[in-house]
Structures are given as C-alpha cells and as structure tokens.
Design a protein around this motif. Structure first.
Motif, PDB file in Angstrom:
ATOM      1  N   THR A  63      47.864 -66.912 -45.396  1.00 28.57           N
ATOM      2  CA  THR A  63      47.719 -66.143 -44.160  1.00 28.57           C
ATOM      3  C   THR A  63      47.352 -67.060 -43.398  1.00 28.57           C
ATOM      4  OG1 THR A  63      44.473 -67.149 -45.065  1.00 28.57           O
ATOM      5  CG2 THR A  63      45.191 -65.056 -45.712  1.00 28.57           C
ATOM      6  N   LEU A  64      47.025 -66.751 -41.786  1.00 28.80           N
ATOM      7  CA  LEU A  64      46.896 -67.893 -40.487  1.00 28.80           C
ATOM      8  C   LEU A  64      46.138 -67.428 -39.835  1.00 28.80           C
ATOM      9  CD1 LEU A  64      50.775 -66.759 -39.405  1.00 28.80           C
ATOM     10  CD2 LEU A  64      49.687 -68.834 -40.683  1.00 28.80           C
ATOM     11  N   PRO A  65      45.111 -67.889 -39.205  1.00 26.47           N
ATOM     12  CA  PRO A  65      44.501 -67.984 -38.184  1.00 26.47           C
ATOM     13  C   PRO A  65      44.599 -66.415 -37.146  1.00 26.47           C
ATOM     14  CG  PRO A  65      45.322 -69.560 -37.129  1.00 26.47           C
ATOM     15  CD  PRO A  65      46.058 -69.663 -38.509  1.00 26.47           C
ATOM     16  N   HIS A  66      43.975 -65.954 -36.503  1.00 28.59           N
ATOM     17  CA  HIS A  66      43.874 -65.557 -35.363  1.00 28.59           C
ATOM     18  C   HIS A  66      44.920 -65.400 -34.412  1.00 28.59           C
ATOM     19  CE1 HIS A  66      42.432 -61.913 -32.883  1.00 28.59           C
ATOM     20  NE2 HIS A  66      43.200 -62.710 -32.369  1.00 28.59           N
ATOM     21  N   SER A  67      45.371 -64.860 -33.916  1.00 27.91           N
ATOM     22  CA  SER A  67      46.908 -64.915 -32.627  1.00 27.91           C
ATOM     23  C   SER A  67      47.216 -63.780 -31.984  1.00 27.91           C
ATOM     24  CB  SER A  67      48.094 -66.072 -33.382  1.00 27.91           C
ATOM     25  OG  SER A  67      48.678 -66.286 -31.694  1.00 27.91           O
ATOM     26  N   ALA A  68      46.757 -63.696 -31.331  1.00 28.66           N
ATOM     27  CA  ALA A  68      47.827 -61.930 -31.144  1.00 28.66           C
ATOM     28  C   ALA A  68      49.392 -62.450 -31.079  1.00 28.66           C
ATOM     29  CB  ALA A  68      47.882 -62.010 -29.394  1.00 28.66           C
ATOM     30  N   PRO A  69      50.196 -61.148 -31.786  1.00 27.64           N
ATOM     31  CA  PRO A  69      51.406 -61.114 -31.456  1.00 27.64           C
ATOM     32  C   PRO A  69      51.686 -60.921 -29.867  1.00 27.64           C
ATOM     33  CG  PRO A  69      50.209 -59.096 -31.772  1.00 27.64           C
ATOM     34  CD  PRO A  69      49.573 -59.491 -31.648  1.00 27.64           C
ATOM     35  N   THR A  70      53.148 -61.279 -30.184  1.00 29.85           N
ATOM     36  CA  THR A  70      54.023 -61.384 -28.435  1.00 29.85           C
ATOM     37  C   THR A  70      55.187 -60.041 -28.588  1.00 29.85           C
ATOM     38  OG1 THR A  70      55.200 -63.607 -29.008  1.00 29.85           O
ATOM     39  CG2 THR A  70      52.753 -63.304 -27.432  1.00 29.85           C
ATOM     40  N   GLY A 118      43.471 -59.802 -43.706  1.00 27.12           N
ATOM     41  CA  GLY A 118      43.630 -57.962 -43.624  1.00 27.12           C
ATOM     42  C   GLY A 118      44.526 -56.899 -42.825  1.00 27.12           C
ATOM     43  N   ALA A 119      44.524 -55.933 -42.931  1.00 27.47           N
ATOM     44  CA  ALA A 119      45.199 -55.263 -42.063  1.00 27.47           C
ATOM     45  C   ALA A 119      45.369 -55.080 -41.397  1.00 27.47           C
ATOM     46  CB  ALA A 119      45.397 -53.499 -43.307  1.00 27.47           C
ATOM     47  N   SER A 120      46.637 -55.601 -40.697  1.00 28.95           N
ATOM     48  CA  SER A 120      46.956 -55.122 -39.035  1.00 28.95           C
ATOM     49  C   SER A 120      48.120 -54.168 -38.843  1.00 28.95           C
ATOM     50  CB  SER A 120      48.186 -56.799 -38.501  1.00 28.95           C
ATOM     51  OG  SER A 120      48.547 -56.690 -37.156  1.00 28.95           O
ATOM     52  N   ALA A 184      47.061 -60.718 -45.655  1.00 28.57           N
ATOM     53  CA  ALA A 184      47.331 -60.159 -44.415  1.00 28.57           C
ATOM     54  C   ALA A 184      48.391 -59.685 -44.688  1.00 28.57           C
ATOM     55  CB  ALA A 184      48.494 -61.913 -43.846  1.00 28.57           C
ATOM     56  N   GLU A 185      47.927 -58.522 -44.753  1.00 26.67           N
ATOM     57  CA  GLU A 185      49.276 -57.344 -44.034  1.00 26.67           C
ATOM     58  C   GLU A 185      49.812 -56.404 -43.049  1.00 26.67           C
ATOM     59  OE1 GLU A 185      48.361 -55.050 -47.468  1.00 26.67           O
ATOM     60  OE2 GLU A 185      47.696 -56.424 -49.186  1.00 26.67           O
ATOM     61  N   LEU A 186      50.385 -55.903 -43.321  1.00 31.41           N
ATOM     62  CA  LEU A 186      50.733 -54.970 -41.643  1.00 31.41           C
ATOM     63  C   LEU A 186      51.409 -53.675 -42.215  1.00 31.41           C
ATOM     64  CD1 LEU A 186      52.058 -55.616 -38.651  1.00 31.41           C
ATOM     65  CD2 LEU A 186      54.195 -56.004 -40.210  1.00 31.41           C
ATOM     66  N   ARG A 187      50.636 -53.077 -41.442  1.00 32.66           N
ATOM     67  CA  ARG A 187      51.137 -51.371 -41.127  1.00 32.66           C
ATOM     68  C   ARG A 187      51.469 -50.678 -39.959  1.00 32.66           C
ATOM     69  NH1 ARG A 187      49.838 -52.982 -45.504  1.00 32.66           N
ATOM     70  NH2 ARG A 187      46.791 -52.171 -47.293  1.00 32.66           N
ATOM     71  N   VAL A 208      55.170 -47.763 -42.715  1.00 30.59           N
ATOM     72  CA  VAL A 208      55.457 -49.544 -43.576  1.00 30.59           C
ATOM     73  C   VAL A 208      54.358 -49.934 -43.863  1.00 30.59           C
ATOM     74  CG1 VAL A 208      56.866 -51.176 -42.792  1.00 30.59           C
ATOM     75  CG2 VAL A 208      57.451 -48.725 -42.031  1.00 30.59           C
ATOM     76  N   PHE A 209      54.167 -50.469 -45.164  1.00 31.70           N
ATOM     77  CA  PHE A 209      53.310 -51.583 -45.784  1.00 31.70           C
ATOM     78  C   PHE A 209      54.224 -53.170 -45.922  1.00 31.70           C
ATOM     79  CE2 PHE A 209      52.245 -47.206 -46.881  1.00 31.70           C
ATOM     80  CZ  PHE A 209      50.066 -47.570 -46.648  1.00 31.70           C
ATOM     81  N   ALA A 210      53.776 -53.791 -45.359  1.00 33.17           N
ATOM     82  CA  ALA A 210      54.450 -54.923 -45.645  1.00 33.17           C
ATOM     83  C   ALA A 210      53.166 -56.052 -45.937  1.00 33.17           C
ATOM     84  CB  ALA A 210      55.154 -54.856 -44.573  1.00 33.17           C
ATOM     85  N   HIS A 211      53.164 -57.411 -46.328  1.00 29.36           N
ATOM     86  CA  HIS A 211      52.632 -58.813 -46.540  1.00 29.36           C
ATOM     87  C   HIS A 211      53.737 -59.571 -46.133  1.00 29.36           C
ATOM     88  CE1 HIS A 211      56.002 -58.915 -50.317  1.00 29.36           C
ATOM     89  NE2 HIS A 211      55.394 -60.043 -49.855  1.00 29.36           N
TER      90      HIS A 211
END
Length: 218
Positions: A63-70, A118-120, A184-187, A208-211
C-alpha cells in the motif's frame, strides 16, 4: 457523466443511427456509487446500504500513503489522461468529468486514493457526442494488463488487472465493486452493453478490477 453504473467510497454500445450518444454519469447513494448514462434524464436511485467490508486477507498486498492521482496511463489501449476530482453534489449525485472533454478521467476523492489501502474508484466516459472517449477500449483489457497512475507525491503506482467484467445495471454487484478491501485495489468503470435509445442509457457497466503490484518514483 450521466450513465448508469451502481455504487462507493463507463465497451462500446450500438449507436442509434443519426444520433449522438449520451454520456455516462455517476451518482452516489448512502456510500454507494451509481453511474447513470443520460444527461437528459434525472436519476432517482433507490437508497442503498453501504456494502459490507471485505474479509481481511492473511497477507495484504503493498500500500501507499494517501496522495491524489494526476495522470492515468494504459499504453495497451492508448490511454494517457489527466484526472479531475469527483465529489458528491447537493443532488446526491457525483459530479461527472466535463462532457466536452473526451480525454479526462474522474476520481472519487472522498474514497481511497490510487495505491492507498481500499478500493479506489476511477470513472470515465466511453464516448461523447463527438466520438470515442478515454475509456472507449476499456473492455479489451485482459488479466495481467497493467495500469499506471502518477500521483501528486511523485510516485507512480502500477496496478495489474485481475479481471474485466460486464454487469447489468439492473443487477450491479455493489458489494464486489465497492466494498472495503485490506489491500490497495483499483476499479476502472465505464458504460457498456447495448444502448437503449428510449431510455438514453447503456444497459451495462464495464468494471476493471485491479490490484497494486508495485510503485516507483516518477
């Protein structure tokens, strides 16, 4: 976006002859993200309870700390797009990325950031009135495909696709898509299936389910 997906924290449909397609949109009800597909109709989703938390894994991933995507990069389907934050409006809907920009993705900023535990949730249009949009080829990704997300803290989070699935909006699996996760997952979500001219909406959602597989400095 004004399309339909279902619940948190848009596959190409047949185009109606001589008409421009409506755009996908996202709505949130009691912590559940709903994507609607028509800017011309108002959504009136039924309240949904928050999905149950996922069972803790014995070996959570990185996992990574909180940081907004760019920026989102998926070379396999020629995606290279900036992010815009999405927030819930007074109407209870999640504001959509601008309808006049076909190369923009939105991130639900009240949820997990990409790489955080979590799921982003990341949503994008499948097309616009002027043609294909950022997630036009999202459904062609395969298990093992990679997704890179650059973040404000200077890191690039690389996600590996686990599956690409299509769900009917009438029976959208909120618990699978939006439940909390120990890793840390991604949708990635867009609209799909047949386009209903009468309803001005797509029948399905592509998810799309990704980790998170790795990270590096930009």
């Amino acid at each position: 976006m004004s399309a339909q997906q279902n619940s948190p924290r848009t596959t190409t449909a047949q185009r109606p002859p001589g008409r421009s397609l409506m755009w996908p949109a996202v709505a949130v009800g009691l912590g559940a993200l709903l994507v609607y597909n028509s800017f011309e109709t108002s959504a009136d989703p039924k309240p949904q309870s928050r999905p149950p938390a996922a069972a803790a894994s014995a070996t959570p991933g990185p996992t990574l700390p909180h940081s907004a995507p760019t920026r989102l990069s998926i070379p396999e389907i020629a995606v290279d797009a900036p992010f815009t934050p999405l927030a819930i409006e007074e109407s209870g809907q999640l504001a959509a990325p601008p309808a006049d920009d076909n190369n923009l993705v939105g991130w639900f900023e009240e949820g997990a950031s990409p790489g955080e535990r979590g799921a982003s949730i990341v949503a994008g249009h499948v097309d616009t009135k002027t043609g294909p949009a950022v997630f036009f080829q999202l459904s062609t990704l395969k298990r093992g495909s990679t997704v890179d997300i650059a973040r404000e803290d200077g890191t690039v989070a690389t996600f590996k696709v686990d599956s690409v699935e299509t769900f009917s909006k009438a029976n959208f699996p909120n618990d699978r898509v939006y439940a909390d996760t120990p890793s840390a997952e991604l949708r990635l979500i867009t609209c799909g299936g047949e386009y209903d001219r009468k309803a001005k909406d797509y029948a399905d959602n592509v998810v799309v389910f990704a980790h998170l597989a790795s990270s590096k400095d930009a």
